[in-house]
Design a protein around this motif. Structure first.
Motif, mmCIF file in Angstrom:
data_model
loop_
_atom_site.group_PDB
_atom_site.id
_atom_site.type_symbol
_atom_site.label_atom_id
_atom_site.label_comp_id
_atom_site.label_asym_id
_atom_site.label_seq_id
_atom_site.Cartn_x
_atom_site.Cartn_y
_atom_site.Cartn_z
ATOM 1 N N TRP A 52 1.666 9.373 -32.357
ATOM 2 C CA TRP A 52 2.382 8.304 -33.077
ATOM 3 C C TRP A 52 2.285 6.986 -32.312
ATOM 4 O O TRP A 52 1.954 5.944 -32.881
ATOM 5 N N GLU A 53 2.586 7.020 -31.006
ATOM 6 C CA GLU A 53 2.587 5.790 -30.216
ATOM 7 C C GLU A 53 1.206 5.164 -30.127
ATOM 8 O O GLU A 53 1.063 3.949 -30.239
ATOM 9 N N GLU A 54 0.175 5.972 -29.920
ATOM 10 C CA GLU A 54 -1.163 5.421 -29.702
ATOM 11 C C GLU A 54 -1.888 5.059 -30.984
ATOM 12 O O GLU A 54 -2.735 4.169 -30.977
ATOM 13 N N THR A 55 -1.578 5.753 -32.097
ATOM 14 C CA THR A 55 -2.378 5.550 -33.310
ATOM 15 C C THR A 55 -1.576 5.118 -34.535
ATOM 16 O O THR A 55 -2.159 4.778 -35.557
ATOM 17 N N GLY A 56 -0.244 5.182 -34.471
ATOM 18 C CA GLY A 56 0.577 4.809 -35.618
ATOM 19 C C GLY A 56 0.704 5.893 -36.671
ATOM 20 O O GLY A 56 1.259 5.656 -37.737
ATOM 21 N N LEU A 57 0.198 7.098 -36.389
ATOM 22 C CA LEU A 57 0.211 8.156 -37.392
ATOM 23 C C LEU A 57 1.217 9.252 -37.070
ATOM 24 O O LEU A 57 1.382 9.638 -35.913
ATOM 25 N N GLU A 58 1.863 9.728 -38.120
ATOM 26 C CA GLU A 58 2.709 10.906 -38.005
ATOM 27 C C GLU A 58 1.819 12.121 -38.231
ATOM 28 O O GLU A 58 0.948 12.103 -39.096
ATOM 29 N N GLY A 59 2.063 13.161 -37.450
ATOM 30 C CA GLY A 59 1.234 14.344 -37.584
ATOM 31 C C GLY A 59 2.053 15.612 -37.665
ATOM 32 O O GLY A 59 3.247 15.635 -37.374
ATOM 33 N N LYS A 60 1.367 16.663 -38.080
ATOM 34 C CA LYS A 60 1.945 18.003 -38.136
ATOM 35 C C LYS A 60 1.006 18.919 -37.360
ATOM 36 O O LYS A 60 -0.196 18.966 -37.643
ATOM 37 N N ILE A 61 1.552 19.626 -36.375
ATOM 38 C CA ILE A 61 0.725 20.532 -35.581
ATOM 39 C C ILE A 61 0.332 21.728 -36.437
ATOM 40 O O ILE A 61 1.182 22.379 -37.039
ATOM 41 N N ILE A 62 -0.971 22.001 -36.477
ATOM 42 C CA ILE A 62 -1.506 23.145 -37.215
ATOM 43 C C ILE A 62 -1.669 24.336 -36.267
ATOM 44 O O ILE A 62 -1.264 25.444 -36.600
ATOM 45 N N SER A 63 -2.254 24.092 -35.098
ATOM 46 C CA SER A 63 -2.458 25.173 -34.136
ATOM 47 C C SER A 63 -2.859 24.590 -32.777
ATOM 48 O O SER A 63 -3.356 23.470 -32.707
ATOM 49 N N PRO A 64 -2.665 25.372 -31.701
ATOM 50 C CA PRO A 64 -3.175 24.938 -30.394
ATOM 51 C C PRO A 64 -4.696 25.008 -30.381
ATOM 52 O O PRO A 64 -5.279 25.848 -31.069
ATOM 53 N N ILE A 65 -5.318 24.120 -29.601
ATOM 54 C CA ILE A 65 -6.775 24.180 -29.426
ATOM 55 C C ILE A 65 -7.088 24.771 -28.056
ATOM 56 O O ILE A 65 -7.685 25.829 -27.961
ATOM 57 N N ASP A 66 -6.679 24.074 -27.002
ATOM 58 C CA ASP A 66 -6.991 24.517 -25.646
ATOM 59 C C ASP A 66 -6.272 23.605 -24.663
ATOM 60 O O ASP A 66 -5.611 22.644 -25.056
ATOM 61 N N GLN A 67 -6.450 23.900 -23.377
ATOM 62 C CA GLN A 67 -5.900 23.076 -22.305
ATOM 63 C C GLN A 67 -7.021 22.638 -21.386
ATOM 64 O O GLN A 67 -8.030 23.330 -21.250
ATOM 65 N N ILE A 68 -6.813 21.490 -20.762
ATOM 66 C CA ILE A 68 -7.700 21.014 -19.702
ATOM 67 C C ILE A 68 -6.842 20.937 -18.450
ATOM 68 O O ILE A 68 -5.727 20.421 -18.497
ATOM 69 N N LYS A 69 -7.365 21.459 -17.347
ATOM 70 C CA LYS A 69 -6.642 21.402 -16.074
ATOM 71 C C LYS A 69 -7.547 20.772 -15.031
ATOM 72 O O LYS A 69 -8.734 21.097 -14.957
ATOM 73 N N TYR A 70 -6.974 19.856 -14.243
ATOM 74 C CA TYR A 70 -7.726 19.241 -13.156
ATOM 75 C C TYR A 70 -6.748 18.684 -12.134
ATOM 76 O O TYR A 70 -5.536 18.660 -12.369
ATOM 77 N N GLN A 71 -7.289 18.242 -11.008
ATOM 78 C CA GLN A 71 -6.479 17.619 -9.966
ATOM 79 C C GLN A 71 -6.942 16.186 -9.775
ATOM 80 O O GLN A 71 -8.124 15.877 -9.948
ATOM 81 N N TYR A 72 -5.989 15.336 -9.416
ATOM 82 C CA TYR A 72 -6.358 13.984 -9.022
ATOM 83 C C TYR A 72 -5.444 13.528 -7.894
ATOM 84 O O TYR A 72 -4.393 14.110 -7.655
ATOM 85 N N GLU A 73 -5.875 12.511 -7.201
ATOM 86 C CA GLU A 73 -5.138 11.978 -6.058
ATOM 87 C C GLU A 73 -4.342 10.754 -6.524
ATOM 88 O O GLU A 73 -4.909 9.806 -7.044
ATOM 89 N N HIS A 74 -3.018 10.815 -6.357
ATOM 90 C CA HIS A 74 -2.131 9.708 -6.727
ATOM 91 C C HIS A 74 -1.778 8.939 -5.461
ATOM 92 O O HIS A 74 -1.544 9.535 -4.410
ATOM 93 N N ASP A 75 -1.739 7.599 -5.564
ATOM 94 C CA ASP A 75 -1.459 6.747 -4.399
ATOM 95 C C ASP A 75 -0.195 7.160 -3.659
ATOM 96 O O ASP A 75 -0.181 7.254 -2.436
ATOM 97 N N LYS A 76 0.888 7.400 -4.404
ATOM 98 C CA LYS A 76 2.182 7.681 -3.776
ATOM 99 C C LYS A 76 2.521 9.165 -3.740
ATOM 100 O O LYS A 76 3.205 9.623 -2.836
#
Length: 142
Positions: A52-76
């Motif tokens: 909604w925030e990024e595209t202005g559209l209301e949606g309805k979840i149909i089903s899960p697709i998948d997950q992405i997992k990764y690591q990153y380094e945060h400054d703080k």
């Protein structure tokens, strides 16, 4: 530290024709709407709010697709374990409008055009997310 985000592959049918939504992020890459979970939200609520925030559209979840997992380094915060949950989401309302503070643009594409754009200028880890969505929507692609 662990950070959870959620988003989705948004689709609609116009006069029987399937369309897939893609965004162009602030770096000019093809991507999918997603964002960080806020306190008190479920992962599904996060996905729908971010769409909604990024595209202005209301949606309805149909089903899960998948997950992405990764690591990153945060400054703080140091090393962050990131987990992004993606859902297949049907557009049910609102009007298409890019959140200019976050993304450069948002538009609808024919499924094979969306796949081609994702392969050409999207993030590699989103390939299997879009592939999973297209499979659930019974779209044949290479």
């Amino acid at each position: 530290m662990k950070e959870i985000s959620a988003g989705g592959v948004v689709y609609r049918r116009i006069e029987g024709e399937l369309q897939i939504q893609l965004i162009q992020d602030r770096y000019g890459k093809v991507s999918l709407p997603k964002g960080k979970m806020e306190n008190g939200e479920t992962i599904e609520e996060t996905a729908l709010r971010e769409i909604w925030e990024e595209t202005g559209l209301e949606g309805k979840i149909i089903s899960p697709i998948d997950q992405i997992k990764y690591q990153y380094e945060h400054d703080k915060l140091g090393k962050v374990d990131k987990e992004v949950h993606y859902y297949l989401v049907e557009a049910i309302g609102g009007s298409l409008q890019a959140q200019v503070e976050e993304i450069r643009g948002v538009d609808w594409f024919e499924p094979l055009e969306a796949w081609k754009l994702q392969k050409q200028s999207g993030y590699e880890n989103n390939l299997r997310i879009l592939a999973g969505a297209l499979q659930q929507l019974n779209v044949q692609f290479d």
